[in-house]
Enzyme design. Structure first.
Site, PDB file in Angstrom:
ATOM      1  N   SER A 125       0.800  -1.228   0.000  1.00  0.00           N
ATOM      2  CA  SER A 125       0.000   0.000   0.000  1.00  0.00           C
ATOM      3  C   SER A 125       0.835   1.282   0.000  1.00  0.00           C
ATOM      4  O   SER A 125       0.277   2.371  -0.166  1.00  0.00           O
ATOM      5  CB  SER A 125      -0.938   0.011   1.216  1.00  0.00           C
ATOM      6  OG  SER A 125      -1.998  -0.897   1.037  1.00  0.00           O
TER       7      SER A 125
ATOM      8  N   LYS B 240       0.342   3.567  -2.867  1.00  0.00           N
ATOM      9  CA  LYS B 240      -0.804   4.476  -2.912  1.00  0.00           C
ATOM     10  C   LYS B 240      -0.360   5.939  -2.920  1.00  0.00           C
ATOM     11  O   LYS B 240      -1.118   6.825  -3.342  1.00  0.00           O
ATOM     12  CB  LYS B 240      -1.734   4.225  -1.725  1.00  0.00           C
ATOM     13  CG  LYS B 240      -2.543   2.926  -1.799  1.00  0.00           C
ATOM     14  CD  LYS B 240      -3.436   2.789  -0.573  1.00  0.00           C
ATOM     15  CE  LYS B 240      -4.453   1.667  -0.705  1.00  0.00           C
ATOM     16  NZ  LYS B 240      -3.869   0.322  -0.560  1.00  0.00           N
TER      17      LYS B 240
ATOM     18  N   SER C 216      -6.392   3.534   4.082  1.00  0.00           N
ATOM     19  CA  SER C 216      -5.701   2.717   3.087  1.00  0.00           C
ATOM     20  C   SER C 216      -6.683   1.975   2.186  1.00  0.00           C
ATOM     21  O   SER C 216      -6.466   0.814   1.816  1.00  0.00           O
ATOM     22  CB  SER C 216      -4.754   1.711   3.772  1.00  0.00           C
ATOM     23  OG  SER C 216      -3.808   1.205   2.848  1.00  0.00           O
TER      24      SER C 216
END
Length: 389
Positions: A56, A59, A116
């Site tokens: 993540s 991101k 997230s």
């Protein structure tokens, strides 16, 4: 007369300080990169350019492109975006969006930063994609990353969902985090928000996973990541006074190990290093020989103070040398660049500082030139005589 490179080694006293190498940080992370943003000093690099699954943490690239779109007007904070079946299909960390929703961009940003949310990433990606697909947006992410200098990053999706070839290096992640902090100060405070309750539909996913927030160590961002393949990672940043440190770690084996390692890195970076002025503007650093001038030498000075980040422990000296091609042929003008000071702290990158003439040196008159040539001839004669003995 031949002009050859000259190297003058300088003692620590010349730089008005002493310092020793900071204790090396023996990180447990598979890869790590630590940057002092204020001075641009790399404090730690371990497998920093290895392209690894970023989970993540990637991101951040989706967010960077979204921030750019907000700044140039392609998106609005209060604009509502539709949720596709593809976005709704994601598991893992989500906002639990469905196809009946139309979500404000500002909520989506917090959904990505704080929660997230994989689904939130896809909604933003499809809205900004050149062809309306997540794959098209991933291609855009890779192109934009290259433009930003992130040479070890390739994206296959917007969220960091495990995919063959989706990879980033720790150096690239720090570069990206640094750009977010400096390019988008209006959005960066979102990264320090510790809780976001979206519509009451996801009570199990309301807290920011960044373990550094709230510890009182100056941490204010950025993003955690975890997959089975990548392990546990974190892109973090913290401030202490005028300094900011940005770092990325990955490959830890638990949330606890990630938290401990991140906190240790922040404390080490701030406690083991401090900014120090090593060269004062206008103060003579060394002298250079002058050929055929009204003076035999000229003082070399820096045009501005030089402040470096150095280890706080004091024991021993900093290696430094002045390099120039000499002797310098007269005339010499005041402020003329003549040399370079190379400062080499143990365990840290070298710094190169231009040195200029402190004063002018006119070309010598007839008598000066005769004396210079005579002195050179006498020196050569003495050397030849010594070789013949």
């Amino acid at each position: 007369m031949s002009f050859i490179p000259r190297r003058l080694l300088l003692g620590a006293a010349f730089l008005a300080l002493t310092a020793s190498a900071a204790l090396a940080f023996d990180t447990r992370a598979r890869a790590a990169f630590v940057l002092d943003q204020t001075t641009g000093t790399v404090l730690l690099a371990k497998n920093a350019d290895e392209a690894l699954p970023p989970a993540s943490m990637s991101k951040l690239m989706t967010l960077y492109i979204a921030f750019e779109a907000l700044r140039d007007g392609r998106l609005q904070r209060d604009e509502r975006l539709p949720v596709s079946a593809h976005a709704m299909s994601f598991g893992g960390s989500t906002m639990f969006l469905d196809t009946t929703d139309r979500i404000k961009v500002e909520d989506l940003l917090r959904g990505v930063i704080v929660l997230s949310g994989n689904d939130a990433c896809v909604v933003l990606a499809e809205a900004l994609s050149p062809d309306g697909t997540e794959g098209g947006f991933a291609h855009l992410m890779t192109q934009r990353a290259q433009q930003l200098g992130m040479t070890s990053s390739t994206f296959k999706n917007a969220s960091g969902w495990p995919a063959q070839g989706h990879a980033m290096s720790m150096r690239d992640l720090v570069l990206l985090a640094n750009r977010i902090i400096t390019d988008f100060p209006e959005f960066y405070p979102m990264f320090s928000e510790r809780r976001f309750e979206f519509d009451g539909r996801a009570p199990s996913n309301v807290n920011n996973r960044n373990p550094l927030l709230g510890l009182g160590i100056g941490a204010d961002g950025l993003k955690t990541g975890h997959t089975q393949e990548a392990g546990y990672g974190l892109v973090g940043s913290a401030t202490n006074g005028s300094r900011r440190v940005v770092f990325a770690i990955t490959g830890l084996d638990s949330t606890r190990a990630r938290a401990e390692e991140a906190e240790s890195i922040v404390n080490w970076a701030f406690r083991q290093f401090a900014e120090q002025t090593v060269v004062t503007k206008g103060k003579s650093v060394a002298t250079a020989e002058v050929w055929m001038g009204s003076a035999d030498e000229v003082h070399l000075v820096a045009e501005k103070d030089v402040t470096l980040l150095l280890p706080t422990m004091t024991a021993g000296g900093i290696k430094a040398e002045v390099v120039y091609t000499g002797p310098i042929e007269a005339p010499v003008t005041k402020g003329q660049k003549l040399a370079e000071l190379i400062i080499q702290p143990d365990g840290l990158p070298e710094t190169r500082v231009p040195l200029v003439a402190a004063d002018k040196v006119d070309a010598g008159g007839f008598v000066d030139r005769i004396m210079t040539v005579s002195g050179l001839l006498i020196k050569r004669f003495s050397e030849d005589a010594g070789d013949a003995m």
